[in-house]
Design a protein around this motif. Structure first.
Motif, mmCIF file in Angstrom:
data_model
loop_
_atom_site.group_PDB
_atom_site.id
_atom_site.type_symbol
_atom_site.label_atom_id
_atom_site.label_comp_id
_atom_site.label_asym_id
_atom_site.label_seq_id
_atom_site.Cartn_x
_atom_site.Cartn_y
_atom_site.Cartn_z
ATOM 1 N N TYR A 68 0.825 -1.208 0.000
ATOM 2 C CA TYR A 68 0.000 0.000 0.000
ATOM 3 C C TYR A 68 0.862 1.261 0.000
ATOM 4 N N LEU A 69 2.024 1.205 0.664
ATOM 5 C CA LEU A 69 2.891 2.374 0.739
ATOM 6 C C LEU A 69 3.733 2.560 -0.520
ATOM 7 N N THR A 70 4.052 1.480 -1.205
ATOM 8 C CA THR A 70 5.030 1.552 -2.283
ATOM 9 C C THR A 70 4.436 1.439 -3.685
ATOM 10 N N LEU A 71 3.393 0.643 -3.867
ATOM 11 C CA LEU A 71 2.871 0.404 -5.211
ATOM 12 C C LEU A 71 2.079 1.605 -5.736
ATOM 13 N N ASP A 72 2.076 1.749 -7.049
ATOM 14 C CA ASP A 72 1.179 2.684 -7.715
ATOM 15 C C ASP A 72 -0.203 2.028 -7.759
ATOM 16 N N ILE A 73 -1.053 2.384 -6.808
ATOM 17 C CA ILE A 73 -2.313 1.676 -6.605
ATOM 18 C C ILE A 73 -3.262 1.829 -7.794
ATOM 19 N N LYS A 74 -3.096 2.877 -8.574
ATOM 20 C CA LYS A 74 -3.956 3.049 -9.741
ATOM 21 C C LYS A 74 -3.701 1.964 -10.798
ATOM 22 N N LYS A 75 -2.485 1.417 -10.795
ATOM 23 C CA LYS A 75 -2.130 0.402 -11.787
ATOM 24 C C LYS A 75 -2.054 -1.002 -11.193
ATOM 25 N N TYR A 76 -1.576 -1.111 -9.961
ATOM 26 C CA TYR A 76 -1.319 -2.419 -9.369
ATOM 27 C C TYR A 76 -1.990 -2.509 -8.001
ATOM 28 N N LYS A 77 -2.685 -3.607 -7.797
ATOM 29 C CA LYS A 77 -3.318 -3.860 -6.501
ATOM 30 C C LYS A 77 -3.088 -5.320 -6.123
ATOM 31 N N THR A 78 -2.729 -5.546 -4.863
ATOM 32 C CA THR A 78 -2.624 -6.908 -4.352
ATOM 33 C C THR A 78 -3.959 -7.310 -3.726
ATOM 34 N N ILE A 79 -4.046 -8.549 -3.265
ATOM 35 C CA ILE A 79 -5.292 -9.047 -2.677
ATOM 36 C C ILE A 79 -5.680 -8.213 -1.453
ATOM 37 N N SER A 80 -4.719 -7.918 -0.607
ATOM 38 C CA SER A 80 -5.020 -7.147 0.611
ATOM 39 C C SER A 80 -5.542 -5.760 0.275
ATOM 40 N N ILE A 81 -4.978 -5.133 -0.752
ATOM 41 C CA ILE A 81 -5.436 -3.792 -1.147
ATOM 42 C C ILE A 81 -6.832 -3.855 -1.755
ATOM 43 N N ILE A 82 -7.104 -4.864 -2.572
ATOM 44 C CA ILE A 82 -8.434 -5.023 -3.165
ATOM 45 C C ILE A 82 -9.493 -5.178 -2.075
ATOM 46 N N ILE A 83 -9.195 -5.998 -1.078
ATOM 47 C CA ILE A 83 -10.161 -6.203 0.011
ATOM 48 C C ILE A 83 -10.408 -4.898 0.754
ATOM 49 N N GLN A 84 -9.369 -4.105 0.966
ATOM 50 C CA GLN A 84 -9.543 -2.810 1.611
ATOM 51 C C GLN A 84 -10.402 -1.885 0.755
ATOM 52 N N TYR A 85 -10.228 -1.924 -0.564
ATOM 53 C CA TYR A 85 -10.989 -1.064 -1.458
ATOM 54 C C TYR A 85 -12.449 -1.491 -1.543
ATOM 55 N N MET A 86 -12.763 -2.712 -1.192
ATOM 56 C CA MET A 86 -14.152 -3.153 -1.223
ATOM 57 C C MET A 86 -15.005 -2.451 -0.173
ATOM 58 N N LYS A 87 -14.366 -1.800 0.769
ATOM 59 C CA LYS A 87 -15.110 -1.053 1.764
ATOM 60 C C LYS A 87 -15.779 0.163 1.150
ATOM 61 N N GLY A 88 -15.288 0.597 -0.007
ATOM 62 C CA GLY A 88 -15.919 1.697 -0.709
ATOM 63 C C GLY A 88 -15.746 3.020 0.004
ATOM 64 N N SER A 89 -16.658 3.924 -0.240
ATOM 65 C CA SER A 89 -16.599 5.263 0.351
ATOM 66 C C SER A 89 -17.963 5.637 0.911
ATOM 67 N N TYR A 90 -17.987 6.697 1.690
ATOM 68 C CA TYR A 90 -19.223 7.193 2.312
ATOM 69 C C TYR A 90 -19.916 6.114 3.151
ATOM 70 N N GLY A 91 -19.109 5.254 3.779
ATOM 71 C CA GLY A 91 -19.662 4.235 4.655
ATOM 72 C C GLY A 91 -20.213 3.008 3.960
ATOM 73 N N ARG A 92 -20.148 2.953 2.619
ATOM 74 C CA ARG A 92 -20.682 1.786 1.895
ATOM 75 C C ARG A 92 -19.670 0.646 1.959
ATOM 76 N N VAL A 93 -20.130 -0.514 2.421
ATOM 77 C CA VAL A 93 -19.265 -1.678 2.555
ATOM 78 C C VAL A 93 -19.951 -2.877 1.905
ATOM 79 N N ASP A 94 -19.282 -3.490 0.952
ATOM 80 C CA ASP A 94 -19.820 -4.682 0.294
ATOM 81 C C ASP A 94 -19.330 -5.908 1.068
ATOM 82 N N MET A 95 -20.033 -6.234 2.162
ATOM 83 C CA MET A 95 -19.591 -7.298 3.045
ATOM 84 C C MET A 95 -19.607 -8.657 2.353
ATOM 85 N N GLY A 96 -20.542 -8.871 1.466
ATOM 86 C CA GLY A 96 -20.594 -10.146 0.766
ATOM 87 C C GLY A 96 -19.363 -10.379 -0.075
#
Length: 279
Positions: free
Chosen positions: A216-244
């Motif tokens: 998360y600190l080193t990668l260019d997240i716009k181009k590359y995402k690992t599994i851990s980063i993808i899971i974090q991004y699934m939380k979305g914004s404005y409190g929306r969380v796709d728990m499924g």
């Protein structure tokens, strides 16, 4: 006396069984929640899916199609395999050199490697992010180099302990037979170090596969995402969380590590014990 031993053994077995259930239970909770509809995961997190809450594989397809989970798996596999191979090769050769040369310079290198294990990551994380940006290492290839630096301490420590237990006469015989140092390492030393290779490989693989902060600190997240980063991004914004989708992604992320660990767990204690031997 025998009765006391049997009672103690039964209590010990019961205790470790309870501890095992406590550790495994969260995985099962995530597993059956991954088959529920999103609205029921928060309302009924500890109940099994039924006709009204069962969602089939829709959470898994959402994680793959909507969030690009397979791309994240590909980058995670590439980073993990590349980093582990680099760590194993470079640190084993370094440990062999440190142990066999054994002068002031190599002892200093060894102390620096050991010292790196006690330095908290939080002390270097901001500097690391700055250096990564300056050197253009915000790619999966650059992250492999960074993991090599952070994983070298433990690996060199374990490999050095094992190399000290290898009889020097084996290497001297190889030199007499005409082996160059490089050929001697790959033909003689490396096969003997196999238990520690397996142990270090398992430990480094589990660390890199599950790591979140360093990518998360080193990668260019716009181009590359690992599994851990993808899971974090699934939380979305404005409190929306796709728990499924999160639950499904967690299960798909856990399964490869669990299979890998179960297949290799017998080598961990053997390798750690071998690496702890002092010459």
């Amino acid at each position: 006396m025998n009765r006391r031993k049997s009672v103690a053994g039964w209590l010990g077995t019961a205790f470790f069984s309870v501890v095992s259930v406590v550790y495994i239970l969260p995985i099962f909770i995530v597993l059956f929640n991954s088959f529920k509809k999103k609205s029921f995961i928060n309302l009924q997190p500890f109940t099994l899916p039924n006709e009204s809450t069962f969602n089939g594989l829709e959470n898994y397809t959402a994680a793959i199609d909507q969030y690009g989970f397979l791309d994240a798996v590909g980058w995670t596999v590439f980073i993990t395999v590349g980093s582990v191979l680099a760590i194993l090769l470079c640190t084993s050769m370094c440990a062999w050199f440190i142990t066999r040369v054994n002068n002031a310079a190599t002892r200093l290198i060894y102390l620096l490697c050991v010292f790196s294990m006690v330095v908290p990551f939080q002390m270097v994380m901001f500097t690391l992010s700055l250096v990564t940006d300056r050197l253009g290492l915000g790619t999966p290839w650059g992250l492999i180099i960074i993991y090599l630096g952070f994983g070298a301490g433990l690996a060199v420590f374990m490999f050095c302990g094992f190399v000290k237990s290898i009889p020097i006469e084996i290497e001297e015989a190889a030199l007499i037979d005409g082996c160059s140092p490089l050929r001697m390492f790959f033909s003689v030393v490396l096969p003997i170090m196999q238990p520690t290779y397996i142990s270090v490989g398992i430990l480094e693989t589990m660390w890199i596969w599950n790591d979140f902060l360093l990518p998360y600190l080193t990668l260019d997240i716009k181009k590359y995402k690992t599994i851990s980063i993808i899971i974090q991004y699934m939380k979305g914004s404005y409190g929306r969380v796709d728990m499924g989708a999160i639950m499904a992604a967690l299960i798909m992320a856990i399964i490869p590590v669990v299979i890998f660990y179960l297949a290799c767990q017998k080598h961990i204690i053997k390798g750690v014990a071998a690496g702890a031997v002092k010459g």
